[in-house]
Design a protein around this motif. Structure first.
Motif, PDB file in Angstrom:
ATOM      1  N   VAL A 186       0.826  -1.210   0.000  1.00  0.00           N
ATOM      2  CA  VAL A 186       0.000   0.000   0.000  1.00  0.00           C
ATOM      3  C   VAL A 186       0.857   1.256   0.000  1.00  0.00           C
ATOM      4  O   VAL A 186       0.680   2.156  -0.830  1.00  0.00           O
ATOM      5  CB  VAL A 186      -0.963   0.007   1.206  1.00  0.00           C
ATOM      6  N   ARG A 187       1.819   1.333   0.923  1.00  0.00           N
ATOM      7  CA  ARG A 187       2.662   2.528   0.997  1.00  0.00           C
ATOM      8  C   ARG A 187       3.546   2.653  -0.244  1.00  0.00           C
ATOM      9  O   ARG A 187       3.841   3.766  -0.692  1.00  0.00           O
ATOM     10  CB  ARG A 187       3.518   2.483   2.265  1.00  0.00           C
ATOM     11  N   TYR A 188       3.968   1.518  -0.788  1.00  0.00           N
ATOM     12  CA  TYR A 188       4.769   1.544  -2.015  1.00  0.00           C
ATOM     13  C   TYR A 188       3.949   2.110  -3.177  1.00  0.00           C
ATOM     14  O   TYR A 188       4.455   2.929  -3.964  1.00  0.00           O
ATOM     15  CB  TYR A 188       5.252   0.136  -2.342  1.00  0.00           C
ATOM     16  N   ALA A 189       2.712   1.707  -3.273  1.00  0.00           N
ATOM     17  CA  ALA A 189       1.834   2.224  -4.329  1.00  0.00           C
ATOM     18  C   ALA A 189       1.635   3.727  -4.168  1.00  0.00           C
ATOM     19  O   ALA A 189       1.624   4.477  -5.158  1.00  0.00           O
ATOM     20  CB  ALA A 189       0.486   1.503  -4.294  1.00  0.00           C
ATOM     21  N   ILE A 190       1.490   4.174  -2.934  1.00  0.00           N
ATOM     22  CA  ILE A 190       1.306   5.603  -2.682  1.00  0.00           C
ATOM     23  C   ILE A 190       2.590   6.374  -2.999  1.00  0.00           C
ATOM     24  O   ILE A 190       2.543   7.470  -3.572  1.00  0.00           O
ATOM     25  CB  ILE A 190       0.856   5.847  -1.232  1.00  0.00           C
ATOM     26  N   LEU A 191       3.747   5.803  -2.632  1.00  0.00           N
ATOM     27  CA  LEU A 191       5.025   6.434  -2.976  1.00  0.00           C
ATOM     28  C   LEU A 191       5.104   6.685  -4.479  1.00  0.00           C
ATOM     29  O   LEU A 191       5.449   7.793  -4.920  1.00  0.00           O
ATOM     30  CB  LEU A 191       6.186   5.544  -2.544  1.00  0.00           C
ATOM     31  N   LYS A 192       4.806   5.676  -5.270  1.00  0.00           N
ATOM     32  CA  LYS A 192       4.897   5.810  -6.723  1.00  0.00           C
ATOM     33  C   LYS A 192       3.918   6.856  -7.246  1.00  0.00           C
ATOM     34  O   LYS A 192       4.244   7.621  -8.160  1.00  0.00           O
ATOM     35  CB  LYS A 192       4.658   4.459  -7.398  1.00  0.00           C
ATOM     36  N   GLN A 193       2.722   6.910  -6.654  1.00  0.00           N
ATOM     37  CA  GLN A 193       1.752   7.906  -7.081  1.00  0.00           C
ATOM     38  C   GLN A 193       2.201   9.324  -6.754  1.00  0.00           C
ATOM     39  O   GLN A 193       2.028  10.241  -7.560  1.00  0.00           O
ATOM     40  CB  GLN A 193       0.398   7.609  -6.435  1.00  0.00           C
ATOM     41  N   VAL A 194       2.767   9.493  -5.576  1.00  0.00           N
ATOM     42  CA  VAL A 194       3.303  10.816  -5.220  1.00  0.00           C
ATOM     43  C   VAL A 194       4.388  11.209  -6.212  1.00  0.00           C
ATOM     44  O   VAL A 194       4.455  12.354  -6.672  1.00  0.00           O
ATOM     45  CB  VAL A 194       3.840  10.817  -3.770  1.00  0.00           C
ATOM     46  N   GLN A 195       5.224  10.257  -6.570  1.00  0.00           N
ATOM     47  CA  GLN A 195       6.290  10.549  -7.529  1.00  0.00           C
ATOM     48  C   GLN A 195       5.730  10.909  -8.897  1.00  0.00           C
ATOM     49  O   GLN A 195       6.260  11.805  -9.567  1.00  0.00           O
ATOM     50  CB  GLN A 195       7.238   9.356  -7.622  1.00  0.00           C
ATOM     51  N   VAL A 196       4.661  10.254  -9.312  1.00  0.00           N
ATOM     52  CA  VAL A 196       4.052  10.547 -10.611  1.00  0.00           C
ATOM     53  C   VAL A 196       3.641  12.019 -10.708  1.00  0.00           C
ATOM     54  O   VAL A 196       3.845  12.671 -11.740  1.00  0.00           O
ATOM     55  CB  VAL A 196       2.840   9.624 -10.868  1.00  0.00           C
ATOM     56  N   ILE A 197       3.049  12.546  -9.630  1.00  0.00           N
ATOM     57  CA  ILE A 197       2.571  13.930  -9.684  1.00  0.00           C
ATOM     58  C   ILE A 197       3.623  14.953  -9.247  1.00  0.00           C
ATOM     59  O   ILE A 197       3.433  16.151  -9.435  1.00  0.00           O
ATOM     60  CB  ILE A 197       1.293  14.113  -8.826  1.00  0.00           C
ATOM     61  N   LEU A 198       4.731  14.477  -8.699  1.00  0.00           N
ATOM     62  CA  LEU A 198       5.731  15.379  -8.128  1.00  0.00           C
ATOM     63  C   LEU A 198       6.949  15.591  -9.007  1.00  0.00           C
ATOM     64  O   LEU A 198       7.413  16.725  -9.169  1.00  0.00           O
ATOM     65  CB  LEU A 198       6.184  14.841  -6.757  1.00  0.00           C
ATOM     66  N   VAL A 199       7.500  14.533  -9.570  1.00  0.00           N
ATOM     67  CA  VAL A 199       8.817  14.630 -10.210  1.00  0.00           C
ATOM     68  C   VAL A 199       8.709  15.249 -11.604  1.00  0.00           C
ATOM     69  O   VAL A 199       7.663  15.208 -12.245  1.00  0.00           O
ATOM     70  CB  VAL A 199       9.491  13.237 -10.303  1.00  0.00           C
ATOM     71  N   PRO A 200       9.812  15.825 -12.098  1.00  0.00           N
ATOM     72  CA  PRO A 200       9.833  16.351 -13.470  1.00  0.00           C
ATOM     73  C   PRO A 200       9.583  15.242 -14.484  1.00  0.00           C
ATOM     74  O   PRO A 200       9.832  14.065 -14.217  1.00  0.00           O
ATOM     75  CB  PRO A 200      11.257  16.909 -13.605  1.00  0.00           C
ATOM     76  N   ALA A 201       9.111  15.638 -15.659  1.00  0.00           N
ATOM     77  CA  ALA A 201       8.758  14.665 -16.700  1.00  0.00           C
ATOM     78  C   ALA A 201       9.945  13.780 -17.075  1.00  0.00           C
ATOM     79  O   ALA A 201       9.776  12.579 -17.315  1.00  0.00           O
ATOM     80  CB  ALA A 201       8.229  15.397 -17.933  1.00  0.00           C
ATOM     81  N   LYS A 202      11.155  14.345 -17.130  1.00  0.00           N
ATOM     82  CA  LYS A 202      12.343  13.572 -17.499  1.00  0.00           C
ATOM     83  C   LYS A 202      12.617  12.463 -16.481  1.00  0.00           C
ATOM     84  O   LYS A 202      13.094  11.385 -16.827  1.00  0.00           O
ATOM     85  CB  LYS A 202      13.561  14.489 -17.620  1.00  0.00           C
ATOM     86  N   VAL A 203      12.344  12.758 -15.213  1.00  0.00           N
ATOM     87  CA  VAL A 203      12.529  11.764 -14.160  1.00  0.00           C
ATOM     88  C   VAL A 203      11.452  10.695 -14.248  1.00  0.00           C
ATOM     89  O   VAL A 203      11.740   9.490 -14.200  1.00  0.00           O
ATOM     90  CB  VAL A 203      12.511  12.443 -12.768  1.00  0.00           C
ATOM     91  N   ARG A 204      10.218  11.120 -14.378  1.00  0.00           N
ATOM     92  CA  ARG A 204       9.084  10.191 -14.436  1.00  0.00           C
ATOM     93  C   ARG A 204       9.230   9.192 -15.583  1.00  0.00           C
ATOM     94  O   ARG A 204       8.921   8.009 -15.438  1.00  0.00           O
ATOM     95  CB  ARG A 204       7.777  10.981 -14.585  1.00  0.00           C
ATOM     96  N   ALA A 205       9.747   9.655 -16.716  1.00  0.00           N
ATOM     97  CA  ALA A 205       9.880   8.783 -17.887  1.00  0.00           C
ATOM     98  C   ALA A 205      10.873   7.648 -17.668  1.00  0.00           C
ATOM     99  O   ALA A 205      10.775   6.597 -18.316  1.00  0.00           O
ATOM    100  CB  ALA A 205      10.296   9.606 -19.103  1.00  0.00           C
TER     101      ALA A 205
END
Length: 256
Positions: A186-205
């Motif tokens: 659960v927390r891992y899924a939330i971590l990834k979601q936070v990263q999706v909306i937080l990190v720059p596009a180059k990082v997310r890709a």
């Protein structure tokens, strides 16, 4: 009375005095540590793969300790960080690249701004410059080479670093496997979601986090609960048990 390293009414203290903002900064750091081309230095010590959350949390804790300390204590903390890294370099018989030091400084600046803006409000350009200036002083004390002279130069260099210094590697896969192991599903899924909306596009890709943003409505709900003062039970349920008390102690609205 001893002068504070960061003024008590500084926006930087507001940012780093909120536990949820600090956790978002933590999420951004977790993303970029996993992609940095110099992450092998953290594997050399063995600390990152053995305890990835602890290693990242120590980076955040050191930063916060500096921000809320008096001038003398903050400078001692910065000197201690520099000495630790010099010790690692001596043991390995090589030097950590200058750009790797700058990358960590740059990501702390960037995610301080991004996290606060996601959870609170947009920052004025003067406030962003203030965030840069605080971390510039940290880097300057560490005698880091090639630091940008002002916020505009930082923005240019940050964009260049994102293009040049990140790569998806075996370390990326291993670290995300470790994140999942230590956080749970659960927390891992939330971590990834936070990263999706937080990190720059180059990082997310470059990350194994996908692009779906199902957390957006939950973030809106959380901000509503926060406005009503009802967010703590929800937030506490998401905190890793090993760091729950330490993270809760960060929620001091900028006052230590």
């Amino acid at each position: 009375m001893e002068r504070s390293f960061v003024d008590k009414d500084s926006i930087v203290r507001q940012i780093w005095g909120k536990a949820d903002t600090v956790l978002f900064i933590f999420a951004g750091a977790a993303a970029e540590f996993a992609l940095n081309k110099a992450v092998d230095w953290l594997y050399f010590t063995g600390r990152l793969p053995a305890d990835p959350l602890g290693r990242l949390f120590s980076t955040v804790t050191y930063s916060r300790q500096i921000i809320f300390s008096g001038e003398e204590a903050a400078l001692k903390s910065i000197d201690q960080i520099a000495a630790i890294h010099k010790g690692v370099e001596k043991n390995r018989g090589a030097q950590i690249p200058d750009w790797a030091y700058r990358d960590v400084l740059f990501l702390l600046i960037d995610y301080s701004i991004r996290s606060f803006e996601l959870l609170e409000r947009k920052l004025a350009i003067a406030e962003k410059k203030e965030v840069f200036q605080v971390f510039y002083r940290v880097g300057s004390r560490m005698n880091l080479a090639g630091l940008p002279g002002n916020y505009n130069e930082y923005c240019i260099m940050r964009a260049e670093h994102l293009t040049q210094n990140l790569i998806s590697s075996k370390f990326t896969i291993d670290l995300y496997s470790q994140y999942k192991k230590y956080l749970g599903m659960v927390r891992y899924a939330i971590l990834k979601q936070v990263q999706v909306i937080l990190v720059p596009a180059k990082v997310r890709a470059l990350l194994p986090i996908g692009s779906t943003k199902w957390i957006t409505p939950l973030l809106i709900l959380y901000k509503m609960l926060k406005w009503a003062g009802l967010e703590k039970p929800f937030k506490n349920a998401l905190l890793p048990n090993a760091y729950k008390e330490q993270i809760k102690a960060m929620d001091n609205d900028g006052v230590l």
